[in-house]
Design a protein around this motif. Structure first.
Motif, mmCIF file in Angstrom:
data_model
loop_
_atom_site.group_PDB
_atom_site.id
_atom_site.type_symbol
_atom_site.label_atom_id
_atom_site.label_comp_id
_atom_site.label_asym_id
_atom_site.label_seq_id
_atom_site.Cartn_x
_atom_site.Cartn_y
_atom_site.Cartn_z
ATOM 1 N N SER A 393 32.565 10.914 74.208
ATOM 2 C CA SER A 393 32.723 9.571 74.762
ATOM 3 C C SER A 393 33.095 9.605 76.241
ATOM 4 O O SER A 393 32.898 8.616 76.954
ATOM 5 C CB SER A 393 33.787 8.802 73.972
ATOM 6 N N ASP A 394 33.626 10.756 76.715
ATOM 7 C CA ASP A 394 33.946 10.857 78.137
ATOM 8 C C ASP A 394 32.803 11.484 78.943
ATOM 9 O O ASP A 394 32.984 11.852 80.103
ATOM 10 C CB ASP A 394 35.248 11.632 78.356
ATOM 11 N N GLY A 395 31.624 11.626 78.318
ATOM 12 C CA GLY A 395 30.431 11.971 79.076
ATOM 13 C C GLY A 395 30.046 13.427 79.123
ATOM 14 O O GLY A 395 29.182 13.813 79.914
ATOM 15 N N ARG A 396 30.612 14.267 78.277
ATOM 16 C CA ARG A 396 30.199 15.669 78.234
ATOM 17 C C ARG A 396 29.015 15.833 77.280
ATOM 18 O O ARG A 396 29.019 15.258 76.185
ATOM 19 C CB ARG A 396 31.363 16.549 77.776
ATOM 20 N N ALA A 397 28.025 16.596 77.693
ATOM 21 C CA ALA A 397 26.875 16.914 76.844
ATOM 22 C C ALA A 397 26.952 18.384 76.453
ATOM 23 O O ALA A 397 27.338 19.234 77.270
ATOM 24 C CB ALA A 397 25.571 16.621 77.575
ATOM 25 N N TRP A 398 26.574 18.679 75.214
ATOM 26 C CA TRP A 398 26.750 20.046 74.693
ATOM 27 C C TRP A 398 25.567 20.414 73.816
ATOM 28 O O TRP A 398 25.108 19.608 72.999
ATOM 29 C CB TRP A 398 28.047 20.100 73.884
ATOM 30 N N TYR A 399 25.070 21.627 74.017
ATOM 31 C CA TYR A 399 24.021 22.180 73.154
ATOM 32 C C TYR A 399 24.441 23.571 72.710
ATOM 33 O O TYR A 399 24.980 24.361 73.507
ATOM 34 C CB TYR A 399 22.677 22.282 73.889
ATOM 35 N N ALA A 400 24.174 23.900 71.453
ATOM 36 C CA ALA A 400 24.431 25.258 70.968
ATOM 37 C C ALA A 400 23.525 25.557 69.786
ATOM 38 O O ALA A 400 23.234 24.676 68.972
ATOM 39 C CB ALA A 400 25.889 25.423 70.556
ATOM 40 N N ASP A 401 23.076 26.795 69.723
ATOM 41 C CA ASP A 401 22.419 27.305 68.522
ATOM 42 C C ASP A 401 23.389 28.299 67.899
ATOM 43 O O ASP A 401 23.451 29.459 68.297
ATOM 44 C CB ASP A 401 21.094 27.977 68.862
ATOM 45 N N THR A 402 24.176 27.823 66.940
ATOM 46 C CA THR A 402 25.151 28.681 66.266
ATOM 47 C C THR A 402 24.665 29.088 64.881
ATOM 48 O O THR A 402 25.448 29.536 64.049
ATOM 49 C CB THR A 402 26.510 27.964 66.142
ATOM 50 N N SER A 403 23.369 28.919 64.632
ATOM 51 C CA SER A 403 22.833 29.189 63.300
ATOM 52 C C SER A 403 22.794 30.688 63.010
ATOM 53 O O SER A 403 22.808 31.526 63.911
ATOM 54 C CB SER A 403 21.429 28.597 63.172
ATOM 55 N N ALA A 404 22.733 31.008 61.718
ATOM 56 C CA ALA A 404 22.735 32.403 61.270
ATOM 57 C C ALA A 404 21.433 33.088 61.673
ATOM 58 O O ALA A 404 20.350 32.650 61.288
ATOM 59 C CB ALA A 404 22.904 32.455 59.753
ATOM 60 N N THR A 405 21.543 34.181 62.442
ATOM 61 C CA THR A 405 20.368 34.870 62.966
ATOM 62 C C THR A 405 20.548 36.378 62.836
ATOM 63 O O THR A 405 21.580 36.915 63.252
ATOM 64 C CB THR A 405 20.148 34.516 64.452
ATOM 65 N N PRO A 406 19.569 37.087 62.262
ATOM 66 C CA PRO A 406 19.675 38.549 62.153
ATOM 67 C C PRO A 406 19.821 39.210 63.521
ATOM 68 O O PRO A 406 19.242 38.756 64.513
ATOM 69 C CB PRO A 406 18.346 38.943 61.494
ATOM 70 N N ASN A 407 20.590 40.290 63.561
ATOM 71 C CA ASN A 407 20.881 40.980 64.814
ATOM 72 C C ASN A 407 20.286 42.388 64.785
ATOM 73 O O ASN A 407 20.838 43.294 64.161
ATOM 74 C CB ASN A 407 22.396 41.057 65.033
ATOM 75 N N LEU A 408 19.161 42.562 65.463
ATOM 76 C CA LEU A 408 18.574 43.893 65.599
ATOM 77 C C LEU A 408 19.196 44.621 66.791
ATOM 78 O O LEU A 408 19.587 43.991 67.780
ATOM 79 C CB LEU A 408 17.064 43.801 65.819
ATOM 80 N N SER A 409 19.250 45.930 66.700
ATOM 81 C CA SER A 409 19.696 46.724 67.841
ATOM 82 C C SER A 409 18.639 46.664 68.940
ATOM 83 O O SER A 409 17.488 46.261 68.708
ATOM 84 C CB SER A 409 19.910 48.173 67.415
#
Length: 457
Positions: A393-409
């Motif tokens: 409500s104070d005007g901050r916009a936020w985006y995130a992809d926090t979804s479960a994702t496999p981690n390859l080396s």
């Protein structure tokens, strides 16, 4: 409001439900358990059949009540969900879930069951009216269904292939066809493993882009279907002095999935990431139930799964099959590859251990500030397959992809890029939103890092 409010109550719960002219339920209660009780009751009024059917699905009981289904679809669904072990996983998770989650899910189940008790099976609205498989449900049942939603773009999209995987027989060898990238591509497209059909749009506009420079603006445009279990259900939940949130949730689940409060608003779109990795397995020439990793044989495991199937005369017969798994996860009978003497497919699911899904969304539903909402993502990491787009409500916009994702080396990534160039099946998988790796090479195993919700993410 178009109708007088309804008070729904049973021992331990009470909620007031007011309906607008469009049928939206505005639910008020003294606690979150009371509010989700009202939400379950209203779900029973609007979508009892969908909820009951999904509970049967995750219990592996569709064939028991509906028969085998076209092409044994109900049998395959029951076998696969039992092999995945969604009921067992939910039971174990529910025993250690937070009191707040148990309160919310028990409340929802009590409300849905109270509505069924009040009207009886014959008074239920929809295609299941009068059916004898309409029964009261438990919080654990609802929790198991919620856990299955997290598998939408992974195990849940592969149930037919899990249920039909079987080692090659002499008769099958005579009919065996060589691997086919065309058949592989068609099957991948039909399963929609990347959840492309439910991809959505959302825009978050911060104060610097808003006329007057105050507040924020969120536009959510979800593309989930208008019918069936993936349909959103609009709802307003209020616990005076604690929670006041308006939004939408998938049918059969408590809380809010996308919505807004006086302090913040959020929506989701489908992440471009991947929820599982498929693996080709090179099989032991001496036994197609063994596979090789770095040249060393490893045993598959067989789980005997039994389901009940209703005959046309109403009698039940038992169907039992072995469900096969590798160290990565279930073996799948995928068209174009199948299970031959030399090769088959398996997969590893990034959301199979997602016991934070319910905690995540309850924390988002009950957050009292934008910072608390953002903090829920850091704490729980339970979003299964979505980007999150939000404003305050104070005007901050936020985006995130926090979804479960496999981690390859890094080494695994380099090898995968090489396979994308050189291997036709890897290319076809990528073109259809899936990752296909060489399960015979341990360098493609997921890499564990500190801070991840589960090992390998």
């Amino acid at each position: 409001m178009s109708a007088p409010p309804t008070t729904a109550a049973v021992a331990g719960y009470e909620a007031t439900i007011r309906r607008t002219t469009d049928g939206v339920a505005h639910i008020t209660g003294a606690s979150m358990g009371d509010v989700t009780f009202g939400q379950g009751y209203a779900n029973g009024e609007d979508h009892a059949c969908t909820v009951a059917d999904q509970i049967l699905k995750v219990k592996g009981q569709r064939a028991r009540w509906f028969g085998p289904g076209e092409g044994d679809a109900n049998i395959n669904s029951d076998l696969a969900w039992r092999a995945i072990g969604i009921g067992r996983r939910a039971r174990n998770d529910y025993e250690t879930a937070s009191p707040e989650v148990v309160e919310a899910f028990d409340g929802f189940a009590a409300g849905w069951s109270a509505h069924l008790e009040e009207v009886g099976p014959g008074g239920v609205s929809g295609w299941c009216a009068g059916k004898n498989w309409l029964r009261p449900i438990s919080g654990e049942d609802v929790y198991a269904y919620a856990r299955s939603i997290a598998l939408l773009a992974s195990s849940g999209a592969l149930t037919d292939f899990i249920a039909t995987a079987a080692p090659p027989t002499a008769a099958a060898r005579d009919e065996e066809t060589p691997p086919s990238t065309n058949g592989f591509a068609r099957a991948l497209a039909s399963t929609d493993v990347a959840a492309r059909s439910t991809g959505s749009n959302a825009w978050a506009v911060g104060a610097e882009k808003v006329t007057g420079g105050e507040g924020g603006l969120l536009v959510g445009n979800p593309h989930f279907p208008w019918e069936g279990e993936r349909r959103f259900w609009e709802v307003h939940l209020t616990v005076p002095g604690e929670t006041n949130i308006y939004g939408a949730q998938l049918i059969g689940v408590p809380g809010v999935g996308i919505g807004f409060t006086d302090s913040f608003a959020w929506s989701h779109t489908v992440s471009a990431g991947h929820r599982f990795t498929a693996y080709t397995l090179d099989l032991d020439p001496a036994d197609p139930r063994r596979y090789l990793v770095d040249g060393e044989p490893r045993e598959m495991t067989a789980q005997s799964v039994r389901v009940q199937v209703r005959r046309p005369n109403g009698e039940l017969r038992a169907v039992r099959r072995n469900m096969w798994s590798s160290e990565y996860g279930p073996i799948i009978n995928f068209p174009g590859v199948g299970w031959t003497d030399t090769q088959t497919l398996t997969f590893r699911d990034a959301n199979i251990g997602n016991d934070e899904f319910a905690e995540q969304y309850l924390a988002m539903t009950t957050a009292t500030s934008f910072d608390e909402f953002v903090g829920a993502h850091r704490e729980h990491q339970g979003v299964p397959l979505f980007n999150t787009v939000a404003v305050s409500s104070d005007g901050r916009a936020w985006y995130a992809d926090t979804s479960a994702t496999p981690n390859l080396s890094r080494q695994g990534e380099r090898l995968y890029r090489r396979a994308l160039r050189d291997d036709a099946f890897t290319q076809v998988a990528a073109d259809n939103g899936a990752i296909l790796l060489d399960g015979s090479d341990s360098r493609f195993e997921w890499e564990e890092v500190d801070g991840a919700r589960d090992p390998g993410l």
